[in-house]
Scaffold this active site. Structure first.
Site, mmCIF file in Angstrom:
data_model
loop_
_atom_site.group_PDB
_atom_site.id
_atom_site.type_symbol
_atom_site.label_atom_id
_atom_site.label_comp_id
_atom_site.label_asym_id
_atom_site.label_seq_id
_atom_site.Cartn_x
_atom_site.Cartn_y
_atom_site.Cartn_z
ATOM 1 N N ARG A 154 -92.509 24.152 -21.335
ATOM 2 C CA ARG A 154 -93.230 23.767 -22.550
ATOM 3 C C ARG A 154 -92.530 22.620 -23.281
ATOM 4 O O ARG A 154 -91.296 22.609 -23.383
ATOM 5 C CB ARG A 154 -93.381 24.960 -23.487
ATOM 6 C CG ARG A 154 -94.105 26.154 -22.881
ATOM 7 C CD ARG A 154 -94.300 27.263 -23.916
ATOM 8 N NE ARG A 154 -93.055 27.548 -24.609
ATOM 9 C CZ ARG A 154 -92.971 28.367 -25.655
ATOM 10 N NH1 ARG A 154 -94.051 28.968 -26.117
ATOM 11 N NH2 ARG A 154 -91.806 28.591 -26.246
ATOM 12 N N HIS A 189 -62.397 18.342 -10.499
ATOM 13 C CA HIS A 189 -63.250 18.125 -11.669
ATOM 14 C C HIS A 189 -64.484 17.276 -11.364
ATOM 15 O O HIS A 189 -65.533 17.445 -11.988
ATOM 16 C CB HIS A 189 -62.434 17.494 -12.800
ATOM 17 C CG HIS A 189 -61.473 18.455 -13.424
ATOM 18 N ND1 HIS A 189 -61.851 19.386 -14.363
ATOM 19 C CD2 HIS A 189 -60.144 18.640 -13.222
ATOM 20 C CE1 HIS A 189 -60.805 20.101 -14.723
ATOM 21 N NE2 HIS A 189 -59.757 19.678 -14.054
ATOM 22 N N GLU A 242 -69.153 24.612 -19.831
ATOM 23 C CA GLU A 242 -70.083 25.067 -18.804
ATOM 24 C C GLU A 242 -71.186 25.943 -19.384
ATOM 25 O O GLU A 242 -71.865 26.657 -18.654
ATOM 26 C CB GLU A 242 -69.327 25.835 -17.712
ATOM 27 C CG GLU A 242 -68.740 27.163 -18.139
ATOM 28 C CD GLU A 242 -67.352 27.060 -18.763
ATOM 29 O OE1 GLU A 242 -66.662 28.079 -18.794
ATOM 30 O OE2 GLU A 242 -66.964 25.956 -19.208
ATOM 31 N N ASP A 250 -68.158 18.374 -12.252
ATOM 32 C CA ASP A 250 -69.174 17.609 -12.982
ATOM 33 C C ASP A 250 -70.509 17.622 -12.239
ATOM 34 O O ASP A 250 -71.570 17.790 -12.840
ATOM 35 C CB ASP A 250 -68.705 16.169 -13.178
ATOM 36 C CG ASP A 250 -67.591 16.048 -14.216
ATOM 37 O OD1 ASP A 250 -67.358 17.034 -14.947
ATOM 38 O OD2 ASP A 250 -66.964 14.972 -14.285
ATOM 39 N N ASN A 307 -63.522 24.546 -10.731
ATOM 40 C CA ASN A 307 -62.829 23.278 -10.947
ATOM 41 C C ASN A 307 -61.480 23.251 -10.243
ATOM 42 O O ASN A 307 -61.096 22.243 -9.641
ATOM 43 C CB ASN A 307 -62.635 23.037 -12.452
ATOM 44 C CG ASN A 307 -63.765 22.230 -13.073
ATOM 45 O OD1 ASN A 307 -64.482 21.530 -12.371
ATOM 46 N ND2 ASN A 307 -63.920 22.327 -14.377
ATOM 47 N N ASP A 361 -73.984 30.725 -19.131
ATOM 48 C CA ASP A 361 -72.615 30.322 -18.822
ATOM 49 C C ASP A 361 -72.417 30.375 -17.314
ATOM 50 O O ASP A 361 -72.769 31.368 -16.668
ATOM 51 C CB ASP A 361 -71.627 31.252 -19.522
ATOM 52 C CG ASP A 361 -70.179 30.871 -19.248
ATOM 53 O OD1 ASP A 361 -69.688 29.966 -19.934
ATOM 54 O OD2 ASP A 361 -69.560 31.476 -18.351
#
Length: 327
Positions: free
Chosen positions: A218, A198, A229, A202, A193, A185
């Site tokens: 892998r 915003h 997020e 992004d 933000n 997180d």
């Protein structure tokens, strides 16, 4: 002399052991604007088909050696053969021969002597149908890609995460091997933000997602956007120790991005917190337990100061629920 075929014109492969029939077919179809390749028998047809990948095959049913029915069957084994229509040309009109042609994979047939207007219309129709079918399959594949890839971050979507996690959970249960999960997180992302907007948010998520993805090496491991997020990493055949090392690396590489975050309460730059859980799935068990365990470990990392990872103790309670942390 090697013939060079144009990509913007449909290529017809004519297969017939009689030179006169091949010439008739070639002249009739060239007048319609088609490019023509010719094969004298089934063996040569298979070679040319693989080399040239024509848009349609006109195949004589009765030929010495490999007849048209066997040749048609073998064409289906080539990858392009699954989409290339075969029009069988036969002097046989009995029901058994017609059924044999369709069973071999032919899409349609015409009988000898050839009725040329009918042949031209069927060739045109079959090529068009094949093109439309291929366009439909390509559109379906793109649609499938879109629903399994998160549009913003270009890692796997939540839907793909759930499908793949279920698949790997069942596989690890059968093989009795460990599976690990990392939940991540972005710290104080709401504040990011609010501060930068915003669009900047992004871009931040895109950079973080790419950094996580580049940390996972892998092919069997999956990085997904879990929501907002949050990101998740599925690690089949991975014990806690290996997952913990990767979680620490993820925290480090996000830190090294040095994305400014002046209103973070933990750093001057964007950071990430992570929770790690590991289990050996049991047949018939629910993978939600390991998600809850990783979620608890992530919550622990948050309350201990963020910008770190914590490992699950694997003590899962069905009645235990976590408050969601502030972004």
């Amino acid at each position: 002399m090697t013939t060079i075929f144009q990509k913007n014109q449909s290529l017809v492969l004519i297969v017939d052991d009689e030179p006169f029939i091949r010439t008739q077919l070639r002249l009739a179809l060239e007048r319609e604007g088609y490019q023509i390749a010719e094969a004298r028998d089934g063996v040569e047809a298979l070679i040319l088909f693989e080399q040239l990948q024509p848009q349609i095959v006109l195949l004589d049913a009765i030929m010495p050696g490999m007849d048209g029915f066997e040749c048609c069957l073998r064409l289906q084994s080539f990858e392009p053969g699954k989409h290339t229509p075969v029009l069988m040309i036969t002097g046989l009109e009995d029901q058994e021969s017609v059924d044999h042609a369709f069973d071999a994979g032919a899409i349609d047939y015409v009988t000898k002597p050839i009725h040329w207007p009918v042949l031209r219309q069927r060739v045109k129709r079959l090529i068009k149908q094949s093109q439309l079918q291929q366009q439909l399959e390509a559109a379906n594949q793109e649609l499938q890609r879109l629903v399994t890839i998160d549009g913003l971050t270009q890692v796997a979507s939540r839907r793909k995460f759930e499908e793949y996690f279920s698949q790997e959970w069942q596989r690890m249960a059968r093989e009795q091997l460990p599976l690990s999960l990392i939940l991540c997180d972005v710290d104080y992302f709401k504040s990011y933000n609010d501060t930068y907007g915003h669009r900047a948010g992004d871009r931040c998520l895109q950079k973080v997602a790419q950094a996580i993805k580049e940390s996972v090496k892998r092919p069997a491991d999956l990085v997904a956007r879990y929501g907002g997020e949050e990101f998740a990493v599925i690690l089949p055949k991975t014990e806690m120790q290996g997952a913990a090392i990767l979680a620490d690396k993820i925290c480090s590489v996000v830190r090294q991005l040095a994305i400014p975050h002046c209103n973070s309460q933990v750093s001057a730059y964007v950071t990430i917190s992570a929770g790690v859980a590991e289990d050996i799935p049991q047949p018939g068990s629910d993978f939600q337990e390991i998600i809850s365990a990783a979620d608890r470990a992530l919550y622990q990392a948050k309350i201990e100061g963020r910008d770190r990872f914590r490992q699950s103790t694997k003590q899962v309670s069905a009645n235990f629920s976590l408050p969601r942390w502030g972004a």
